[in-house]
Write an enzyme that holds these catalytic residues in place. Structure first.
Site, PDB file in Angstrom:
ATOM      1  N   GLY A 261       0.818  -1.207   0.000  1.00  0.00           N
ATOM      2  CA  GLY A 261       0.000   0.000   0.000  1.00  0.00           C
ATOM      3  C   GLY A 261       0.850   1.253   0.000  1.00  0.00           C
ATOM      4  O   GLY A 261       0.658   2.154  -0.820  1.00  0.00           O
ATOM      5  N   GLU A 264       6.920   4.080   4.600  1.00  0.00           N
ATOM      6  CA  GLU A 264       7.201   5.231   5.458  1.00  0.00           C
ATOM      7  C   GLU A 264       8.632   5.771   5.388  1.00  0.00           C
ATOM      8  O   GLU A 264       9.091   6.374   6.368  1.00  0.00           O
ATOM      9  CB  GLU A 264       6.899   4.831   6.908  1.00  0.00           C
ATOM     10  CG  GLU A 264       7.892   3.817   7.528  1.00  0.00           C
ATOM     11  CD  GLU A 264       7.456   2.352   7.458  1.00  0.00           C
ATOM     12  OE1 GLU A 264       6.697   2.008   6.538  1.00  0.00           O
ATOM     13  OE2 GLU A 264       7.889   1.557   8.311  1.00  0.00           O
ATOM     14  N   ASN A 265       9.351   5.620   4.291  1.00  0.00           N
ATOM     15  CA  ASN A 265      10.728   6.123   4.193  1.00  0.00           C
ATOM     16  C   ASN A 265      10.846   7.519   4.796  1.00  0.00           C
ATOM     17  O   ASN A 265      10.020   8.388   4.553  1.00  0.00           O
ATOM     18  CB  ASN A 265      11.155   6.192   2.721  1.00  0.00           C
ATOM     19  CG  ASN A 265      10.718   4.988   1.937  1.00  0.00           C
ATOM     20  OD1 ASN A 265      11.120   3.887   2.239  1.00  0.00           O
ATOM     21  ND2 ASN A 265       9.831   5.190   0.967  1.00  0.00           N
ATOM     22  N   HIS A 297      -1.167   6.544   8.635  1.00  0.00           N
ATOM     23  CA  HIS A 297      -0.323   5.421   9.065  1.00  0.00           C
ATOM     24  C   HIS A 297       1.150   5.682   8.738  1.00  0.00           C
ATOM     25  O   HIS A 297       2.008   5.604   9.621  1.00  0.00           O
ATOM     26  CB  HIS A 297      -0.816   4.141   8.384  1.00  0.00           C
ATOM     27  CG  HIS A 297      -0.011   2.925   8.704  1.00  0.00           C
ATOM     28  ND1 HIS A 297      -0.380   2.017   9.671  1.00  0.00           N
ATOM     29  CD2 HIS A 297       1.150   2.465   8.192  1.00  0.00           C
ATOM     30  CE1 HIS A 297       0.524   1.059   9.739  1.00  0.00           C
ATOM     31  NE2 HIS A 297       1.470   1.301   8.843  1.00  0.00           N
ATOM     32  N   GLU A 298       1.422   6.002   7.509  1.00  0.00           N
ATOM     33  CA  GLU A 298       2.830   6.187   7.116  1.00  0.00           C
ATOM     34  C   GLU A 298       3.414   7.415   7.815  1.00  0.00           C
ATOM     35  O   GLU A 298       4.563   7.406   8.237  1.00  0.00           O
ATOM     36  CB  GLU A 298       2.977   6.291   5.592  1.00  0.00           C
ATOM     37  CG  GLU A 298       2.365   5.140   4.796  1.00  0.00           C
ATOM     38  CD  GLU A 298       2.751   3.741   5.254  1.00  0.00           C
ATOM     39  OE1 GLU A 298       3.806   3.586   5.911  1.00  0.00           O
ATOM     40  OE2 GLU A 298       1.983   2.800   4.982  1.00  0.00           O
TER      41      GLU A 298
HETATM   42  N1  BES Z   1       6.065  -0.546   6.346  1.00  0.00           N
HETATM   43  C1  BES Z   1       4.902  -0.886   5.631  1.00  0.00           C
HETATM   44  C2  BES Z   1       5.150  -1.146   4.182  1.00  0.00           C
HETATM   45  C3  BES Z   1       5.777  -2.474   3.876  1.00  0.00           C
HETATM   46  C4  BES Z   1       5.061  -3.615   4.026  1.00  0.00           C
HETATM   47  C5  BES Z   1       7.043  -2.583   3.411  1.00  0.00           C
HETATM   48  C6  BES Z   1       5.652  -4.835   3.706  1.00  0.00           C
HETATM   49  C7  BES Z   1       7.618  -3.781   3.103  1.00  0.00           C
HETATM   50  C8  BES Z   1       6.920  -4.927   3.237  1.00  0.00           C
HETATM   51  C9  BES Z   1       3.863   0.234   5.723  1.00  0.00           C
HETATM   52  O1  BES Z   1       3.963   1.049   6.817  1.00  0.00           O
HETATM   53  C10 BES Z   1       2.537  -0.433   5.827  1.00  0.00           C
HETATM   54  O2  BES Z   1       2.281  -1.031   6.825  1.00  0.00           O
HETATM   55  N2  BES Z   1       1.721  -0.363   4.790  1.00  0.00           N
HETATM   56  C11 BES Z   1       0.463  -1.042   4.702  1.00  0.00           C
HETATM   57  C12 BES Z   1      -0.694  -0.099   4.809  1.00  0.00           C
HETATM   58  C13 BES Z   1      -1.010   0.287   6.212  1.00  0.00           C
HETATM   59  C14 BES Z   1      -2.095   1.316   6.265  1.00  0.00           C
HETATM   60  C15 BES Z   1      -1.396  -0.870   7.093  1.00  0.00           C
HETATM   61  C16 BES Z   1       0.448  -1.706   3.366  1.00  0.00           C
HETATM   62  O3  BES Z   1       1.272  -1.375   2.529  1.00  0.00           O
HETATM   63  O4  BES Z   1      -0.393  -2.579   3.162  1.00  0.00           O
HETATM   64 ZN    ZN Z   2       3.216   0.325   8.606  1.00  0.00          ZN
END
Ligand code: BES
Ligand code: ZN
Length: 858
Positions: A261, A264-265, A297-298
């Site tokens: 989705g 958060e870089n 979230h990010e």
């Molecule tokens: N840190 C994650 C993105 C991520 C997920 C990177 C898996 C690498 C592998 C990000 O903060 C995140 O959790 N994104 C979610 C959406 C969020 C609203 C729960 C996502 O991408 O589904």
């Molecule tokens: Zn996350």
């Protein structure tokens, strides 16, 4: 070469890094097929690790051009190089700090896995979590190695972005400095022909922050909502958690090809464009809601994830569970708390309970993994958030606030663990959390069974807890379960307001005295713990709670339980829906004092997958077709029962004026959509067809199209819709998903097969792949067609996608995780499909692990 037998990583094997990094400087000479990355890394031996260790740097798919230690080039034989690491023996390293330099070449244009540096529509972008940085250069790619980064990008692309604050820039280059030490997984770089929607935010201490959302030219008009959500998130984190932003700029980039989705870089969030771009004509209310939640979230990760990160990937829930909890709080504050809670529980049950009750069950903090990308799960995220909600309930709001202040205070700049997290709560509140810690280590959804008795004015609840065995965990110990309870008098008055019972033993009783009559209990209010509540009750009692409970969650839950009871009896006994249920729902539908969004949720029937799970839990083998038919019948019965009020409800929820995405308007549209779906069963889709023609926003246009398809019409409208939106990728994703997910059960495989032959089926784009193939899997009765055609089709496509994009393939393979629920014939078909995937030569480590675990052989 692929690993022959992928090795597991164990939490118990953790050792601190041998070398720490004081500073990183990177130069990128961008080129689609031959990007050069020059690195200069200041290392220093870790005083907390054994001395005299070799320097082992992670690296994958890198072409090493040259490397040097302390300014002297490494000669052949002075280092060893494998597919995954560059190792320099201690004998070649100076005592004390030293500088390591390297030049590598990488090929972003060949990177279809979308991890590391890759290209999307001619733009360069990165995704480094969890272990993508090692595809960019040689580095200790682990979250407990944190360093400030300086980045220079050389490219003729007009926009060059990286983490931190902007520095020098000029013709063909730009420099960025991120002063905050960070792990490599938070590194990001973007270069492309982009335009920004800009705004600014002044922090509460008066520091201005420049905000930019970077998108492809033409999309800049679709960023207003995301910008607004960002500003509200920044303000909320100051007001509620006391957390301010800490750089001069905050940039967000939208990309079309993205596995997840959003990410958060530090200072440079990268988003799947689906969670940024919105206009009334192209985005639905759900899209707006998702954008708000994901932007938040990010952004919230800046403190819970970035300033305080994870020591190792086993601690993933430390940042993800907490950040999900925070984004849920935020959305509850921005919209309606009860409605948000109901939505979150629906999602928890649909994803996490499903996971927890199958072969992929694992603790919120797993103790081993093969591929970390496979552990970004509903359990780590959503159960991880529930665990924090329980902690808050147990220590109270003040205790929680104190604990969080201490957490930020004590651990700023750290790579922390769950032990650190729990210690903060213990130290701030004095509460012993050793038993509570089991929520992090025991997998499985606890079942709480309840019986009661009433004698001499005393009402007693007897609670029992039991957690079923899960893979690798045959026996479970009792957990601390906060059970929020209220009691109602038979006349509907609340005689005992919400109180939290702490169930800590396998069996425990709780007494309430001084009552004049046997009360009706409202148990697990607000869904106070992620458990399955088991209590023999009656339709009358459920209808009573639906009418009288003061707790909005349990009010909804009562209606939900009623619907499930009715559906279960329709499936197993071919019973007709009784008047108790229909009348109870009619009261909800007509009750204008209730929030429309709440009413929409109360009137929505349980999903087919939810019913399959519910029946399975009750010891019944679910028949997906029978569930589908029963649900259709119930929908019709409900429509007929409500026929007199539906047109009025449909009209009353029509808010005049231009579309606004606010939650009140969205709630009315949700209820209107529910009414429309029922009306369509009575008027053969006439109202829906009219709504489709008249709609001036995507919520109503897509809503009408979905309803038309569900009653067997809409073919012409599908064509109209396609022609109207042909050039909008995100809308066409919806067009694809709608068709595979709503096709009639027997036609779902063929419909989906036809969609995969459509010229716009760009299967290498994860959003498009998920729309079509994921849409079929969401069509429960179609996916589980007894012919097995859908299973085979999904398996074919997973096998095809795997070499291109292992991460998305592995995630999608979870569509098979529930296979043990079904009858022997279906199980054999699914097993065959899974075994065919497993036997594919060269199958990725990601998919090998997932399919192995689903089959129960890993
Ligand atoms: N840190 C994650 C993105 C991520 C997920 C990177 C898996 C690498 C592998 C990000 O903060 C995140 O959790 N994104 C979610 C959406 C969020 C609203 C729960 C996502 O991408 O589904
Ligand atoms: Zn996350």
């Amino acid at each position: 070469m692929k690993d022959a037998s992928p090795q597991a990583v164990y939490l118990s094997d953790y050792t601190p890094p041998a070398y720490l990094v004081d500073k990183v400087s990177l130069v990128f000479r961008l080129d689609p097929a031959a990007t050069r990355v020059l690195s200069r890394i200041e290392f220093r031996p870790n005083p907390d690790a054994a001395s005299g260790q070799p320097l082992k740097l992670d690296g994958e798919k890198l072409k090493l051009i040259g490397a040097a230690v302390a300014g002297e080039a490494l000669q052949d034989g002075e280092h060893s190089l494998t597919d995954t690491a560059l190792t320099i023996p201690a004998s070649r390293l100076p005592d004390g700090p030293f500088v390591f330099e390297a030049e590598v070449e990488i090929d972003p244009s060949a990177n279809t896995a979308l991890e590391g540096l890759y290209m999307s529509n001619g733009m360069y972008c990165t995704q480094c979590e969890a272990e993508g940085f090692r595809r960019i250069t040689y580095y200790p790619d682990r979250p407990d190695v944190m360093a400030p980064f300086h980045v220079r990008i050389e490219s003729d692309m007009p926009v060059l972005l990286s983490n931190g604050n902007p520095g020098d820039s000029g013709d063909g280059f730009a420099e960025w400095t991120d002063p905050w030490p960070k792990p490599a997984y938070l590194f990001a770089l973007v270069a492309g022909d982009l335009v920004a929607a800009k705004d600014s935010f002044t922090t509460r201490s008066g520091t201005p922050v420049e905000l930019g959302i970077w998108v492809r030219p033409g999309d800049e008009g679709k960023c207003d909502y995301a910008l607004d959500a960002l500003k509200r998130s920044m303000k909320w984190d100051e007001d509620v958690y006391g957390r301010e932003y800490d750089l001069d700029v905050f940039n967000i980039v939208a990309v079309d090809d993205f596995n997840m989705g959003a990410m958060e870089n530090k200072g440079l969030n990268i988003f799947n464009s689906k969670y940024v771009l919105a206009s009334p004509a192209t985005a639905t209310d759900t899209d707006y809601e998702n954008i708000e939640g994901i932007i938040a979230h990010e952004y919230f990760h800046n403190w819970t994830g970035n300033r305080i990160t994870c020591r190792d990937w086993f601690q993933l829930c430390l940042k993800e569970g907490l950040t999900v909890f925070r984004d849920q709080q935020f959305s509850g504050d921005m919209r309606s708390k009860p409605v948000k809670r109901i939505q979150d529980v629906l999602q928890l049950r649909a994803r996490q309970f499903r996971e927890d009750n199958g072969p992929l069950a694992h603790p919120v903090r797993p103790s081993s993994y093969i591929e970390i990308n496979n552990f970004y799960t509903a359990t780590v995220y959503e159960k991880g958030a529930e665990v924090i909600g329980m902690l808050k309930r147990l220590v109270g709001d003040d205790g929680y606030a104190k604990a969080l202040d201490l957490y930020f205070d004590r651990h700023d700049g750290d790579a922390a663990t769950i032990e650190d997290w729990l210690a903060v709560f213990q130290d701030a509140t004095g509460r012993d959390l050793s038993q509570f810690g089991r929520w992090y280590t025991q997998a499985g959804t606890p079942r709480v069974s309840v019986t009661d008795d009433f004698k001499d004015g005393t009402y007693t609840l007897h609670l029992k807890q039991e957690t079923p065995a899960t893979p690798g965990q045959p026996a479970k110990q009792p957990q601390v379960i906060p059970v929020a309870v209220g009691l109602l008098n038979p006349n509907g008055d609340e005689v005992q307001p919400t109180t939290v019972l702490e169930l800590t033993e396998a069996e425990q009783s709780f007494a309430f005295d001084g009552l004049s009559a046997k009360p009706v209990p409202s148990i697990l209010r607000g869904f106070s713990a992620p458990v399955i509540l088991d209590r023999k009750t009656t339709t009358e009692e459920r209808a009573f709670l639906l009418a009288h409970d003061t707790d909005p969650f349990n009010k909804w839950e009562a209606g939900r339980a009623l619907a499930k009871d009715v559906l279960a009896r329709m499936v197993t006994e071919r019973a007709a829906p009784g008047p108790a249920y229909l009348n109870a729902l009619e009261r909800v539908a007509r009750d204008d004092t209730l929030d429309p969004a709440f009413r929409a949720l109360a009137l929505r029937l349980p999903s087919e997958d939810d019913m399959a799970q519910t029946l399975f839990d009750a010891g019944v083998t679910p028949d997906p077709l029978a569930i589908h038919d029963a649900r259709e019948k119930l929908m019709l019965a409900l429509a007929e029962h409500l026929s007199a009020s539906l047109p009025r409800l449909y009209e009353a929820m029509n808010i005049p004026g231009p579309y606004s995405p606010d939650s009140k308007a969205a709630g009315c549209r949700a209820l209107r959509q529910t009414a429309l779906a029922m009306l369509a069963r009575l008027d053969d889709g006439k109202t829906a067809a009219k709504q489709f023609r008249d709609a001036d926003n995507m919520t109503e246009q897509l809503g009408a199209l979905g309803v038309l398809l569900s009653v067997g019409h809409g073919q012409e409208e599908l064509g109209t819709f396609y022609r109207q939106w042909q050039s909008d990728r995100l809308v066409i994703d919806k067009w694809f998903a709608l068709q595979s997910s709503t096709a009639a059960p027997r036609k779902a495989a063929d419909t989906t097969l036809a969609l995969t032959r459509h010229p716009d089926f760009d299967w290498k784009n994860p959003n498009r792949f998920r729309s079509v193939i994921g849409g079929l899997a969401m069509n429960a009765a179609g996916f589980h067609d007894p012919s097995g055609a859908s299973y085979e089709l999904v398996a074919d496509w997973l096998i095809r996608l795997d070499p291109m994009n292992p991460q998305t393939t592995a995630r999608m393979s979870t569509v098979f995780e529930t296979w043990r629920r079904y009858d022997a014939d279906r199980q054999a078909l699914i097993r065959g499909a899974l075994e065919r995937i497993a036997a594919t030569p060269g199958l990725s480590r990601d998919t090998t692990e997932m399919v192995g675990r689903i089959l129960g052989s890993a």
